[in-house]
Design a protein around this motif. Structure first.
Motif, PDB file in Angstrom:
ATOM      1  N   GLU A   1       4.381 -10.026   1.616  1.00  0.00           N
ATOM      2  CA  GLU A   1       3.237  -8.978   1.153  1.00  0.00           C
ATOM      3  C   GLU A   1       1.766  -9.811   1.341  1.00  0.00           C
ATOM      4  N   PRO A   2       1.100  -9.292   1.589  1.00  0.00           N
ATOM      5  CA  PRO A   2      -0.445  -9.779   1.645  1.00  0.00           C
ATOM      6  C   PRO A   2      -1.243  -9.952   0.264  1.00  0.00           C
ATOM      7  N   SER A   3      -0.843  -9.201  -0.631  1.00  0.00           N
ATOM      8  CA  SER A   3      -1.035  -9.414  -2.140  1.00  0.00           C
ATOM      9  C   SER A   3      -0.220  -8.808  -3.063  1.00  0.00           C
ATOM     10  N   GLU A   4      -0.344  -8.935  -4.296  1.00  0.00           N
ATOM     11  CA  GLU A   4       0.410  -8.480  -5.307  1.00  0.00           C
ATOM     12  C   GLU A   4       0.417  -6.945  -5.324  1.00  0.00           C
ATOM     13  N   ASP A   5      -0.728  -6.382  -4.886  1.00  0.00           N
ATOM     14  CA  ASP A   5      -0.733  -4.998  -5.469  1.00  0.00           C
ATOM     15  C   ASP A   5      -0.891  -4.335  -4.024  1.00  0.00           C
ATOM     16  N   ILE A   6       0.136  -4.764  -3.063  1.00  0.00           N
ATOM     17  CA  ILE A   6       0.187  -4.151  -1.965  1.00  0.00           C
ATOM     18  C   ILE A   6       1.036  -2.683  -1.972  1.00  0.00           C
ATOM     19  N   PHE A   7       1.954  -2.731  -3.142  1.00  0.00           N
ATOM     20  CA  PHE A   7       2.640  -1.351  -2.910  1.00  0.00           C
ATOM     21  C   PHE A   7       1.733  -0.316  -3.630  1.00  0.00           C
ATOM     22  N   THR A   8       0.826  -0.821  -4.606  1.00  0.00           N
ATOM     23  CA  THR A   8      -0.228   0.064  -5.204  1.00  0.00           C
ATOM     24  C   THR A   8      -1.196   0.612  -4.201  1.00  0.00           C
ATOM     25  N   LYS A   9      -1.605  -0.119  -3.049  1.00  0.00           N
ATOM     26  CA  LYS A   9      -2.541   0.179  -2.036  1.00  0.00           C
ATOM     27  C   LYS A   9      -1.633   1.310  -1.096  1.00  0.00           C
ATOM     28  N   VAL A  10      -0.364   1.090  -1.126  1.00  0.00           N
ATOM     29  CA  VAL A  10       0.525   1.820  -0.280  1.00  0.00           C
ATOM     30  C   VAL A  10       0.361   3.249  -1.078  1.00  0.00           C
ATOM     31  N   GLU A  11       0.690   3.192  -2.184  1.00  0.00           N
ATOM     32  CA  GLU A  11       0.575   4.755  -2.823  1.00  0.00           C
ATOM     33  C   GLU A  11      -0.626   5.462  -2.886  1.00  0.00           C
ATOM     34  N   ALA A  12      -1.658   4.510  -3.140  1.00  0.00           N
ATOM     35  CA  ALA A  12      -2.928   5.225  -2.759  1.00  0.00           C
ATOM     36  C   ALA A  12      -3.548   5.455  -1.342  1.00  0.00           C
ATOM     37  N   GLY A  13      -2.841   5.103  -0.349  1.00  0.00           N
ATOM     38  CA  GLY A  13      -2.994   5.403   1.001  1.00  0.00           C
ATOM     39  C   GLY A  13      -3.861   4.236   1.576  1.00  0.00           C
ATOM     40  N   GLN A  14      -3.914   3.242   1.056  1.00  0.00           N
ATOM     41  CA  GLN A  14      -4.964   2.120   1.628  1.00  0.00           C
ATOM     42  C   GLN A  14      -4.375   1.277   2.544  1.00  0.00           C
TER      43      GLN A  14
ATOM     44  N   LYS B   1      -0.073   0.847   4.511  1.00  0.00           N
ATOM     45  CA  LYS B   1       1.220   1.483   4.774  1.00  0.00           C
ATOM     46  C   LYS B   1       2.589   0.793   4.997  1.00  0.00           C
ATOM     47  N   LEU B   2       3.560   1.414   4.681  1.00  0.00           N
ATOM     48  CA  LEU B   2       5.096   0.732   4.856  1.00  0.00           C
ATOM     49  C   LEU B   2       5.219   0.378   6.235  1.00  0.00           C
ATOM     50  N   THR B   3       4.467   0.896   7.335  1.00  0.00           N
ATOM     51  CA  THR B   3       4.530   0.409   8.579  1.00  0.00           C
ATOM     52  C   THR B   3       3.799  -0.560   9.252  1.00  0.00           C
ATOM     53  N   ASP B   4       3.132  -0.928   8.011  1.00  0.00           N
ATOM     54  CA  ASP B   4       2.360  -2.490   8.259  1.00  0.00           C
ATOM     55  C   ASP B   4       3.124  -3.745   8.478  1.00  0.00           C
ATOM     56  N   GLU B   5       2.744  -4.464   8.864  1.00  0.00           N
ATOM     57  CA  GLU B   5       3.575  -5.723   9.170  1.00  0.00           C
ATOM     58  C   GLU B   5       4.514  -6.531   8.031  1.00  0.00           C
ATOM     59  N   PHE B   6       3.760  -6.295   6.741  1.00  0.00           N
ATOM     60  CA  PHE B   6       4.665  -7.006   5.835  1.00  0.00           C
ATOM     61  C   PHE B   6       5.892  -6.330   5.593  1.00  0.00           C
ATOM     62  N   TRP B   7       6.137  -4.939   5.521  1.00  0.00           N
ATOM     63  CA  TRP B   7       7.448  -4.198   5.368  1.00  0.00           C
ATOM     64  C   TRP B   7       8.165  -4.255   6.368  1.00  0.00           C
ATOM     65  N   VAL B   8       7.798  -3.956   7.664  1.00  0.00           N
ATOM     66  CA  VAL B   8       8.584  -4.012   8.746  1.00  0.00           C
ATOM     67  C   VAL B   8       9.076  -5.597   9.158  1.00  0.00           C
ATOM     68  N   LYS B   9       8.254  -6.544   8.615  1.00  0.00           N
ATOM     69  CA  LYS B   9       8.873  -8.006   8.855  1.00  0.00           C
ATOM     70  C   LYS B   9      10.204  -8.102   7.829  1.00  0.00           C
ATOM     71  N   THR B  10       9.883  -7.492   6.418  1.00  0.00           N
ATOM     72  CA  THR B  10      10.905  -7.632   5.722  1.00  0.00           C
ATOM     73  C   THR B  10      12.193  -7.080   6.025  1.00  0.00           C
ATOM     74  N   LEU B  11      11.978  -5.779   6.677  1.00  0.00           N
ATOM     75  CA  LEU B  11      13.025  -4.973   6.947  1.00  0.00           C
ATOM     76  C   LEU B  11      13.715  -5.814   8.202  1.00  0.00           C
ATOM     77  N   THR B  12      13.087  -6.260   9.149  1.00  0.00           N
ATOM     78  CA  THR B  12      13.533  -7.055  10.359  1.00  0.00           C
ATOM     79  C   THR B  12      14.435  -8.310   9.709  1.00  0.00           C
ATOM     80  N   GLN B  13      14.279  -8.906   8.761  1.00  0.00           N
ATOM     81  CA  GLN B  13      14.752 -10.229   8.035  1.00  0.00           C
ATOM     82  C   GLN B  13      16.166  -9.508   7.525  1.00  0.00           C
ATOM     83  N   PHE B  14      16.261  -8.328   6.964  1.00  0.00           N
ATOM     84  CA  PHE B  14      17.277  -7.697   6.233  1.00  0.00           C
ATOM     85  C   PHE B  14      18.267  -7.549   7.409  1.00  0.00           C
TER      86      PHE B  14
END
Length: 417
Positions: free
Chosen positions: A207-220, A222-235
């Motif tokens: 994740e690029p910052s500790e508050d990334i999920f706060t930003k996701v919930e605020a619409g700033q 997205k889960l389609t951004d690199e940080f989450w797609v990469k995490t799912l790819t590693q799973f």
């Protein structure tokens, strides 16, 4: 006429007597006829009731005019029904809550009493209780300290000359060595707790910052951004390589734990809260904690994940807040918290705690490491939280990381609207 009047007087007297009796019995946290005040202590840790009852007995001995009635629910029931139970003030004068979505909901409902000026706060590690603060005030005090990262069998690691890796390539090589030697690398409870636990260390350095999920919930973001797609790819990488046990999506917590306890799996994707239970079931088991590092060693910001949880608060609807605070103050004494920790195998957030068991010392060794607060609990909307963990299950079930992330983001978008 005289008999009628006498009968009427008798009925009236009987009615008044019944009213007094019923009012005395009607509320679990009302004062009783003997002058004692009964307060309700509501939480979800049924496995801790014996330890808490000893503490309650000690409290009542020192405070003979206060009786504590302890009530427990399962964790699932607690998350779904606690707010309704707390709202009328008859249950949970002192109550526990989960951080994240539940704390946010209870806070929004105004169910916490301000604890900012209570003297017992000085007994806590300030850095570990800030999750219970909001708008400059302390509303709840997290009592437990958990490290949400895999447990590993140190004897198996020693046998194959393995050490906790410092990067993703090293972690994959570690898993490959274990699999080649007939050992399940990771026991993963994909049917219940696994996705929500392992996601924390898998995402912490992505994740690029500790508050990334706060930003996701605020619409700033997205889960389609690199940080989450990469995490799912590693799973997906762990799953495709066979580093989880067979049918991991159908495996529940107890079954995954059994694989680890029996020495069939080298790692268990849970957290430090499981250490004491593992040792109880297999006293010969040698354990420690590690966290998968999903980046190169020089890019790693964090070594692991911690959670301050079991957040104790005083119900704002309580009729006996003074007595409730007195009980919370008692729980906040270092000697009482040490007793609780050693009897339950749970690390705590207070200062000056004495840990006796090896399992508590294992977790205690992480106090000086660079850890991040559990990312999953920074997601404050329960539907969004489910969407995130469900996307992990989708990938393990065969969906592409991109599609799973897109489906999860669609749910977040609905919540934003």
């Amino acid at each position: 006429m005289k008999n009628i009047k006498m009968k009427s007087s008798f009925v009236l007297a009987l009615t008044l007597l019944l009213t007094v009796v019923l009012s005395a019995c009607g509320n679990s946290s009302d004062s009783s006829a003997d002058g004692k005040v009964t307060i309700s202590f509501l939480h979800w840790r049924g496995e801790d009731t014996q330890a808490f009852q000893k503490i309650i007995d000690q409290f009542e001995a020192k405070n003979p005019n206060i009786k504590v009635d302890m009530q427990t629910l399962t964790s699932d029931q607690y998350q779904s029904t606690a707010q309704a139970k707390l709202t009328d003030g008859s249950v949970g004068d002192v109550f526990a809550s989960f951080p994240g979505a539940q704390y946010a909901a209870l806070s929004k409902a105004g169910l916490y009493t301000d604890l900012t000026n209570e003297s017992f706060l000085k007994n806590y590690n300030a850095d570990l209780i800030d999750v219970g603060a909001k708008d400059g005030k302390q509303w709840a005090v997290p009592y437990q300290l958990v490290y949400n990262q895999p447990i590993y069998n140190t004897e198996i690691f020693k046998k194959y000359n393995l050490t906790p890796p410092t990067d993703w390539d090293g972690f994959l090589k570690l898993c490959a060595t274990l699999k080649q030697n007939g050992i399940i690398p990771i026991a993963f409870a994909g049917a219940d707790i696994g996705p929500g636990q392992l996601m924390n260390t898998m995402v912490m350095n992505n994740e690029p910052s500790e508050d990334i999920f706060t930003k996701v919930e605020a619409g700033q973001a997205k889960l389609t951004d690199e940080f989450w797609v990469k995490t799912l790819t590693q799973f997906k990488e762990l799953n495709d390589n066979g580093y989880f046990q067979d049918n991991s999506l159908g495996t529940k917590d107890a079954a995954a734990g059994a694989l680890f306890i029996q020495g069939k799996a080298a790692m268990l994707a849970s957290g430090s809260y499981q250490l004491a239970q593992n040792a109880k079931q297999n006293p010969e088991l040698k354990q420690a904690l590690l966290a998968p590092i999903t980046v190169s060693a020089d890019q790693a910001k964090y070594e692991g994940v911690h959670t301050s949880t079991f957040m104790l608060g005083v119900n704002s609807r309580s009729k006996h807040q003074a007595e409730a605070k007195k009980f919370l103050e008692f729980l906040s004494q270092p000697d009482v918290a040490s007793q609780y920790a050693n009897e339950t195998g749970q690390n705590v957030t207070l200062k000056d705690i004495t840990y006796d068991s090896p399992e508590l010392k294992i977790a205690g060794d992480w106090a000086d490491k660079k850890t991040i607060f559990q990312p999953r609990f920074t997601i404050l909307n329960s539907e969004n939280q489910k969407a995130v963990t469900n996307s992990i299950q989708s990938v393990l079930g065969g969906a592409t990381p991109e599609q799973a992330a897109q489906d999860a983001q669609a749910i977040v978008d609905q919540q934003i609207k």
